[in-house]
Design an enzyme around this catalytic site. Structure first.
Site, short mmCIF file in Angstrom:
data_model
loop_
_atom_site.label_atom_id
_atom_site.label_comp_id
_atom_site.label_asym_id
_atom_site.label_seq_id
_atom_site.Cartn_x
_atom_site.Cartn_y
_atom_site.Cartn_z
N GLU A 43 -6.93 2.62 4.99
CA GLU A 43 -6.79 1.75 3.82
C GLU A 43 -7.64 0.50 4.01
O GLU A 43 -8.33 0.06 3.10
CB GLU A 43 -5.31 1.37 3.65
CG GLU A 43 -5.08 0.47 2.44
CD GLU A 43 -3.60 0.20 2.16
OE1 GLU A 43 -2.75 0.72 2.90
OE2 GLU A 43 -3.32 -0.54 1.21
N SER B 109 5.62 -1.09 0.41
CA SER B 109 6.25 -2.42 0.29
C SER B 109 7.57 -2.34 -0.45
O SER B 109 7.75 -1.52 -1.36
CB SER B 109 5.32 -3.37 -0.46
OG SER B 109 4.07 -3.40 0.15
N GLU C 63 -3.88 -12.81 6.98
CA GLU C 63 -3.26 -13.45 8.15
C GLU C 63 -2.78 -12.37 9.13
O GLU C 63 -2.97 -12.49 10.35
CB GLU C 63 -2.06 -14.33 7.73
CG GLU C 63 -2.44 -15.61 6.99
CD GLU C 63 -2.79 -15.36 5.52
OE1 GLU C 63 -2.41 -14.30 4.99
OE2 GLU C 63 -3.45 -16.22 4.91
N GLY D 165 4.16 4.09 -1.72
CA GLY D 165 5.44 3.39 -1.67
C GLY D 165 5.74 2.88 -0.27
O GLY D 165 6.52 3.49 0.46
C1 LIG Z 1 -2.85 -6.11 -5.94
C2 LIG Z 1 -1.87 -5.58 -4.95
C3 LIG Z 1 -1.65 -4.23 -4.88
C4 LIG Z 1 -0.70 -3.73 -3.97
N1 LIG Z 1 -0.47 -2.37 -3.97
C5 LIG Z 1 0.49 -1.89 -3.14
C6 LIG Z 1 0.82 -0.50 -3.18
O1 LIG Z 1 0.24 0.28 -3.94
N2 LIG Z 1 1.80 -0.06 -2.39
C7 LIG Z 1 2.47 -0.89 -1.53
O2 LIG Z 1 3.32 -0.39 -0.80
N3 LIG Z 1 2.19 -2.22 -1.47
C8 LIG Z 1 1.23 -2.73 -2.27
N4 LIG Z 1 0.94 -4.07 -2.24
C9 LIG Z 1 1.77 -4.95 -1.41
C10 LIG Z 1 1.07 -5.56 -0.21
O3 LIG Z 1 0.85 -4.63 0.81
C11 LIG Z 1 1.96 -6.73 0.25
O4 LIG Z 1 1.94 -7.70 -0.78
C12 LIG Z 1 1.49 -7.33 1.54
O5 LIG Z 1 1.72 -6.47 2.60
C13 LIG Z 1 2.17 -8.69 1.84
O6 LIG Z 1 3.55 -8.58 1.75
P1 LIG Z 1 4.42 -9.59 0.85
O7 LIG Z 1 3.81 -9.64 -0.53
O8 LIG Z 1 5.85 -9.17 0.95
O9 LIG Z 1 4.22 -11.02 1.50
P2 LIG Z 1 4.98 -11.62 2.76
O10 LIG Z 1 5.03 -10.59 3.84
O11 LIG Z 1 6.27 -12.21 2.31
O12 LIG Z 1 3.98 -12.77 3.23
C14 LIG Z 1 3.92 -14.03 2.56
C15 LIG Z 1 2.85 -14.88 3.24
O13 LIG Z 1 3.21 -15.12 4.62
C16 LIG Z 1 2.17 -14.68 5.50
N5 LIG Z 1 2.74 -14.07 6.70
C17 LIG Z 1 3.78 -13.19 6.74
N6 LIG Z 1 4.03 -12.82 8.01
C18 LIG Z 1 3.11 -13.47 8.81
C19 LIG Z 1 2.83 -13.48 10.21
N7 LIG Z 1 3.55 -12.75 11.08
N8 LIG Z 1 1.80 -14.24 10.66
C20 LIG Z 1 1.05 -14.99 9.80
N9 LIG Z 1 1.28 -15.02 8.44
C21 LIG Z 1 2.29 -14.27 7.96
C22 LIG Z 1 1.39 -13.65 4.70
O14 LIG Z 1 0.05 -13.55 5.14
C23 LIG Z 1 1.47 -14.20 3.28
O15 LIG Z 1 0.48 -15.18 3.10
C24 LIG Z 1 0.00 -4.60 -3.11
C25 LIG Z 1 -0.23 -5.99 -3.18
C26 LIG Z 1 -1.15 -6.48 -4.10
C27 LIG Z 1 -1.36 -7.97 -4.14
#
Ligand SMILES: Cc1cc2nc3c(=O)[nH]c(=O)nc-3n(C[C@H](O)[C@H](O)[C@H](O)COP(=O)(O)OP(=O)(O)OC[C@H]3O[C@@H](n4cnc5c(N)ncnc54)[C@H](O)[C@@H]3O)c2cc1C
Length: 401
Positions: A246, A131, A388, A129
Site C-alpha cells: 500500500e 481502520s 508520523e 476494512g
Molecule cells: C482519504 C483517506 C482514505 C482512507 N481509506 C481507508 C481505507 O480504505 N480503509 C481503512 O481501513 N482506512 C482508511 N483510511 C484511514 C487511515 O488509515 C487512518 O486515518 C490512519 O491510519 C490514521 O488513523 P486515525 O485517523 O485514527 O488517526 P490517529 O491514529 O488518531 O492519529 C491522529 C494523529 O496522531 C498522530 N499519531 C498517532 N500515533 C502516533 C505515534 N505513535 N507517533 C507519532 N504520531 C502519532 C498521527 O500521525 C495523526 O497525526 C483512510 C484515511 C484517509 C484520510
C-alpha cells in the site's frame, strides 16, 4: 556508461504510446483530468480497467503466472511514464496493488485461483476494512469482533474511512478473533462479500466535496471461514505484508510529474498587467525549480522501491520513506498550483467535476480541480498510515534506532 534505451525498449515505448493514444476515449481522459482524490470517476475508471485487461496490461507488476505481462523493469518504468504522461485515471489500487499481492503471498491455491483472475479482469471491486473509530495508527487495538460459528464467523462492529465501500462488492478486513494476550496475536485477515445481510454502508463526505469513503457497520454478519487468508489469529502477518505494498506501490509518482507540468503550463499562460508570464517571475520560478528537484529525488526513490520488489518480492520498510516523501511533494505541488491560479483558487466548485456537469466553470477547465486537489491532498499524509507513523517505522526498521 550507456543509459540510452535499446531498440527493443524504444519499440516497446512506441507500442505503449500508440495503444494509450488510440484507446483512451474522451470520457476516460476527462475522468483522469478532473480527478482530485485517490480515485477518478467510477464508471470511466472501470471501463479503462477492462480495456487494459483486454490488452493484458491491467497489472504490470503481477507475475506472469497470475496474468502479469512479464515485462522487465525498464518496460515497467516506460509503461508507467507513458501512462502518467497521458493523465489517464489510475486503476483502483485496492485489488490490483493491495489485496492481490496479499493473496499471492498468503492465500491458498483455491483462493488464488478464485480471486486473482477476478481482480485482474475488474469483475470485483474491493475495499479495505482496517481502520475503526478507535483504531487508526494504533491498528492493533481494533475491536470489530468475529466469533467462530461452525464454518462461519459472525461479525459485529464497525470500520471507518473505508474508501470505495459504496462501490465495492468485496472487502478485505481485519477482525478480532481473540481478546487474550498481545493485541496483534488476536487478529484475523478475512475476505467478505459486501452484499452479505447485516452490512450497512454510510457515506462520509470529504473536505473537497467528494464522496470517496464511508463508515461500514456490521450487525451479526455471517461470513464463511473459507474467506480467511492465513491462519486464524495470524492476520497481523498478512496485514503488515499488504501495508508495504500500500505504501510502496499505491503512491503514484507518475501523476505528480504530470501535475507539475500542468503548473508550468498554467504559470506560462498567466500574465500580469505588463504581459509578463508568472513562470518568468523569479520567486515563482525558484519555487517551481526546487519542487522539480524534490520530485526527481522521489522518482529515483520510486525506482529503488520497484527494484526491491523485483529482487525480494516485497518493497520492505523503505516503502515508508517513499510514502512520506511522495506525499510531502504531492502536497507541495498542490500548494504551488494554488499560487499559480491565484484568485481562481477561491471559487470552490466540486459539482463541476461530476460526470455530466454542464455548467460553465469559473476560470478555465484546467483550473477547476486545483482547489479540490489542494484540500484533498492534505489526506495523503494520513492514509496508508500517517507520515508520523512512517517516520517511526523508518527510525526503527531502516535506521535501527
Ligand atoms: C482519504 C483517506 C482514505 C482512507 N481509506 C481507508 C481505507 O480504505 N480503509 C481503512 O481501513 N482506512 C482508511 N483510511 C484511514 C487511515 O488509515 C487512518 O486515518 C490512519 O491510519 C490514521 O488513523 P486515525 O485517523 O485514527 O488517526 P490517529 O491514529 O488518531 O492519529 C491522529 C494523529 O496522531 C498522530 N499519531 C498517532 N500515533 C502516533 C505515534 N505513535 N507517533 C507519532 N504520531 C502519532 C498521527 O500521525 C495523526 O497525526 C483512510 C484515511 C484517509 C484520510
Amino acid at each position: 556508461m550507456d543509459i540510452s534505451l535499446s531498440q527493443e525498449h524504444l519499440n516497446f515505448q512506441t507500442k505503449v504510446r500508440e495503444f494509450l493514444n488510440d484507446n483512451l476515449t474522451p470520457d476516460i481522459r476527462e475522468a483522469g483530468r478532473l480527478c482530485a482524490t485517490i480515485m477518478a470517476e467510477h464508471e470511466a475508471t472501470w471501463k479503462w480497467h477492462r480495456i487494459l485487461h483486454s490488452q493484458g496490461w491491467a497489472a504490470p507488476n503481477w507475475p506472469t503466472e497470475y496474468g502479469g505481462p512479464g515485462w522487465d523493469p525498464v518496460q515497467r518504468y516506460l509503461y508507467s511514464a507513458e501512462y502518467a504522461r497521458t493523465g489517464a485515471p489510475h486503476l483502483t489500487p485496492l485489488g490490483l496493488s493491495m489485496v492481490g499481492p496479499a493473496i499471492m503471498g498468503h492465500g491458498s491455491a483455491e483462493q488464488k485461483a478464485f480471486y486473482l483472475p477476478r481482480i485482474l479482469s475488474g469483475d470485483d471491486v474491493w475495499c479495505q476494512g482496517y481502520s475503526e473509530p478507535g483504531a487508526g495508527s494504533d491498528l492493533a487495538s481494533l475491536q470489530c469482533r468475529a466469533i467462530s460459528d461452525g464454518d462461519d464467523y459472525i461479525i459485529n462492529g464497525s470500520k471507518t474511512w473505508t474508501t470505495d465501500a459504496h462501490n465495492a462488492n468485496r472487502m478485505f478486513c481485519l477482525v478480532r478473533t481473540n481478546t487474550d494476550g498481545k493485541p496483534q496475536a488476536g487478529i484475523t485477515f478475512l475476505l467478505l462479500e459486501m452484499d452479505t445481510p447485516g452490512i450497512a454502508v454510510e457515506p462520509i463526505h470529504i473536505l473537497g466535496g467528494d464522496h470517496e469513503f464511508n463508515q461500514v457497520f456490521f450487525d451479526d454478519v455471517r461470513v464463511p471461514q473459507s474467506g480467511r487468508i492465513g491462519a486464524e489469529n495470524d492476520g497481523w502477518t498478512v496485514a503488515k505484508y499488504l501495508l508495504e505494498f500500500e505504501r510502496g506501490v499505491a503512491v503514484g509518482v507518475g501523476p505528480l510529474r504530470t501535475r507539475l507540468n500542468e503548473i508550468r503550463a498554467l504559470a506560462q499562460a498567466r500574465r500580469d498587467s505588463d504581459g509578463n508570464a508568472l513562470m518568468a517571475q523569479l520567486d515563482f520560478a525558484r519555487a517551481f525549480a526546487a519542487l522539480d528537484i524534490e520530485l526527481t529525488t522521489v522518482e529515483y526513490t520510486g525506482h529503488r522501491t520497484m527494484a526491491d520488489i523485483v529482487k525480494r518480492g516485497s518493497p520492505g520498510p523503505a516503502s515508508s520513506m517513499m510514502k512520506t516523501r511522495a506525499t510531502e511533494v504531492q502536497m507541495a505541488i498542490s500548494e504551488l498550483a494554488m499560487q499559480a491560479i491565484a484568485n481562481y483558487a477561491a471559487p470552490h466548485q466540486p459539482e463541476e467535476r461530476l460526470a455530466g456537469a454542464n455548467l460553465p466553470p469559473l476560470g478555465s477547465r484546467d483550473e477547476m480541480s486545483v482547489t479540490a486537489r489542494y484540500l484533498n491532498d492534505r489526506a495523503s499524509a494520513i492514509y496508508g498510515g500517517s507520515n508520523e507513523i512512517q517516520r517511526n517505522i523508518m527510525a526503527k526498521l531502516v535506521l535501527g534506532m
